[in-house]
Enzyme design. Structure first.
Site, PDB file in Angstrom:
ATOM      1  N   HIS A 106       0.854  -1.185   0.000  1.00  0.00           N
ATOM      2  CA  HIS A 106       0.000   0.000   0.000  1.00  0.00           C
ATOM      3  C   HIS A 106       0.894   1.240   0.000  1.00  0.00           C
ATOM      4  CE1 HIS A 106      -3.718   2.138   0.534  1.00  0.00           C
ATOM      5  NE2 HIS A 106      -3.114   2.921   1.403  1.00  0.00           N
ATOM      6  N   GLU A 176       8.678   1.559  -3.234  1.00  0.00           N
ATOM      7  CA  GLU A 176       8.040   0.262  -3.512  1.00  0.00           C
ATOM      8  C   GLU A 176       8.959  -0.622  -4.344  1.00  0.00           C
ATOM      9  OE1 GLU A 176       3.369   1.135  -3.417  1.00  0.00           O
ATOM     10  OE2 GLU A 176       4.270   1.443  -5.373  1.00  0.00           O
TER      11      GLU A 176
HETATM   12  C1  GRF Z   1       1.285   0.990  -6.089  1.00  0.00           C
HETATM   13  O1  GRF Z   1       1.424   2.295  -5.651  1.00  0.00           O
HETATM   14  C2  GRF Z   1       0.817   0.108  -4.970  1.00  0.00           C
HETATM   15  O2  GRF Z   1       1.225   0.534  -3.716  1.00  0.00           O
HETATM   16  C3  GRF Z   1      -0.669   0.194  -5.062  1.00  0.00           C
HETATM   17  O3  GRF Z   1      -0.939   0.286  -6.440  1.00  0.00           O
HETATM   18  C4  GRF Z   1       0.170   0.857  -7.108  1.00  0.00           C
HETATM   19  C5  GRF Z   1       0.532  -0.050  -8.238  1.00  0.00           C
HETATM   20  O4  GRF Z   1       1.496   0.521  -9.085  1.00  0.00           O
HETATM   21  N1  GRF Z   1      -1.286  -0.912  -4.381  1.00  0.00           N
HETATM   22  P1  GRF Z   1       2.070  -0.337 -10.289  1.00  0.00           P
HETATM   23  O5  GRF Z   1       0.885  -0.835 -11.096  1.00  0.00           O
HETATM   24  O6  GRF Z   1       2.864  -1.464  -9.711  1.00  0.00           O
HETATM   25  O7  GRF Z   1       2.919   0.591 -11.093  1.00  0.00           O
END
Ligand code: GRF
Length: 201
Positions: A106, A176
Site C-alpha cells: 500500500h 516500492e
Molecule cells: C502501487 O502504488 C501500490 O502501492 C498500489 O498500487 C500501485 C501499483 O502501481 N497498491 P504499479 O501498477 O505497480 O505501477
C-alpha cells in the site's frame, strides 16, 4: 533442496511493481513468477508479463468470486500470491488457501490512508490534504478486508511542502520498487529481519 517457490501476481493496472518482481526472480534459484493475472484485460501489467515470457491471464470478477481463479492458482501449484496494484477484494476462500502466503503493498503508512477507495492518487491527495510530513509504503498480509492484514514491513519518505500528488506518488513508487521484491524474497526465505527492521513472519 526445496523446489523453487511459484509466485503469482495479481495486478489491475500499470504493473511497475509486477515487473520489478518478475525481474528480481528472473534468474533466482529461490522462486519464479509463473503467472500475472488481472481482472482488467487491458492492464499494462499483462503486457509486461508477456514481454518477460511470463504467463499472462485475464479473469472476470465472477471467476475471482466463485473460486475459478483460485482453482487456476492451485492447478499451477502456486505457493505465494503477490498483490501489486490489485483493486478487487480477495474472497475469503482465496485468503484461507494462502495463509501468510499472500501479500499486498500500500502506498502510505497504514493504518492511515487505507481502506476502500484509497488507491492511486487518492491516497497521496489525502496525505497532502492532512499536511503529513511523512509518508511511505506498507507491505502487509492479505485478509478479507482492504488494507487491514498484519503489517510485515514499512518504509518512510518525506512529504515536501512543494509536493503535488504526482510528485509524492513518484517518491513512494521508488520505495516500492526498492523494497517489495526484497521483502518478498526475505519472506520466502523465512528471514526474520530485513534492512535492520524486524519482519512480521
Ligand atoms: C502501487 O502504488 C501500490 O502501492 C498500489 O498500487 C500501485 C501499483 O502501481 N497498491 P504499479 O501498477 O505497480 O505501477
Amino acid at each position: 533442496m526445496n523446489e523453487m517457490s511459484k509466485i503469482a501476481i495479481l495486478a489491475s493496472g500499470a504493473g511497475s511493481n509486477a515487473e520489478r518482481i518478475m525481474e528480481h526472480f528472473g534468474d533466482s534459484g529461490l522462486a519464479r513468477v509463473v503467472l500475472v493475472a488481472s481482472e482488467n484485460a487491458g492492464a499494462y501489467a499483462l503486457e509486461r508479463a508477456r514481454r518477460l515470457g511470463v504467463e499472462a491471464m485475464a479473469f472476470s470478477v465472477a471467476e475471482l468470486r466463485d473460486g475459478r481463479l483460485l482453482a487456476e492458482l492451485l492447478r499451477r501449484q502456486v505457493d505465494f500470491v503477490v498483490l501489486a496494484g490489485f483493486l478487487k477484494l480477495v474472497p475469503q476462500a482465496m485468503v484461507e488457501a494462502f495463509p501468510r502466503r499472500m501479500v499486498n503493498i500500500h502506498p502510505a503508512l497504514l493504518p492511515s490512508y487505507g481502506g476502500r477507495g484509497m488507491f492511486g492518487l487518492h491516497v497521496h491527495e489525502a496525505v497532502l490534504a492532512h499536511g503529513e510530513r511523512q509518508s511511505g509504503i506498507t507491505i502487509h498480509y492479505v485478509n478479507g478486508a482492504y488494507d487491514s492484514g498484519d503489517v510485515i514491513f514499512r518504509a518512510t519518505c518525506p512529504v515536501l511542502p512543494s509536493d503535488t500528488p504526482d510528485a509524492l506518488a513518484e517518491r513512494v513508487h521508488a520505495l516500492e520498487h526498492r523494497h517489495y521484491p526484497a521483502v518478498i524474497e526475505a519472506l520466502l526465505r523465512g528471514e526474520r529481519s530485513y534492512e535492520g527492521a524486524v519482519l512480521n513472519i
